[in-house]
Design an enzyme around this catalytic site. Sequence first.
Site, PDB file in Angstrom:
ATOM      1  N   ASN A  45       0.846  -1.186   0.000  1.00 31.58           N
ATOM      2  CA  ASN A  45       0.000   0.000   0.000  1.00 31.58           C
ATOM      3  C   ASN A  45       0.886   1.242   0.000  1.00 31.58           C
ATOM      4  O   ASN A  45       1.986   1.203   0.563  1.00 31.58           O
ATOM      5  CB  ASN A  45      -0.895  -0.026   1.253  1.00 31.58           C
ATOM      6  N   TYR A  48       2.866   2.668   3.505  1.00 33.20           N
ATOM      7  CA  TYR A  48       3.634   1.409   3.580  1.00 33.20           C
ATOM      8  C   TYR A  48       3.218   0.494   4.723  1.00 33.20           C
ATOM      9  O   TYR A  48       3.162  -0.722   4.588  1.00 33.20           O
ATOM     10  CB  TYR A  48       5.131   1.688   3.716  1.00 33.20           C
ATOM     11  N   GLU A  55       1.752 -14.476   4.362  1.00 38.24           N
ATOM     12  CA  GLU A  55       1.296 -15.472   5.341  1.00 38.24           C
ATOM     13  C   GLU A  55       0.017 -15.022   6.021  1.00 38.24           C
ATOM     14  O   GLU A  55      -0.890 -15.808   6.274  1.00 38.24           O
ATOM     15  CB  GLU A  55       2.361 -15.695   6.434  1.00 38.24           C
TER      16      GLU A  55
END
Length: 128
Positions: A45, A48, A55
């Site tokens: 994004n 950040y 995961e």
Amino acid sequence: MTDQALVELAFSMLERSYVPYSHFPVGAALLCADGTVFTGCNVENAAYGSTICAERTALVKAVSEGRRDDFIRLAVVGNSADYCWPCGACRQMLYEFAPNLRVLAARGDGKFMAVSLSELLPYGFGPK
Ligand code: THU
């Protein structure tokens, strides 16, 4: 499912990674006891810190589909020279649901190491 097959599934997720900032794709595949696999990739994004790791993508997909307590193995892969180990936040999130999870960490050439989550997060803080 073999370790190798789970690692290959995680590798197949690299192309779905959204990584315009780090240019470091990560793929994950989370195996349940009944053979169901939830896959994930990292989604970055412009802000950040809002990035979600591969995961955790796989884990929240699984939990949001009603799974909680039957995770047995996770593969995490990156196109890196070294093994792609889960970050601290991912270790903690996984520990909540599967403290005994077996983790396969792969590097770019396909080789992988298998360890337990309790090795990656000893004395972890969990629901118990
Ligand atoms: N990343 C993951 O997807 N999993 C990890 O456990 C470590 C880091 C991602 C986040 C970010 O998109 C990129 O790798 C570089 O940090």
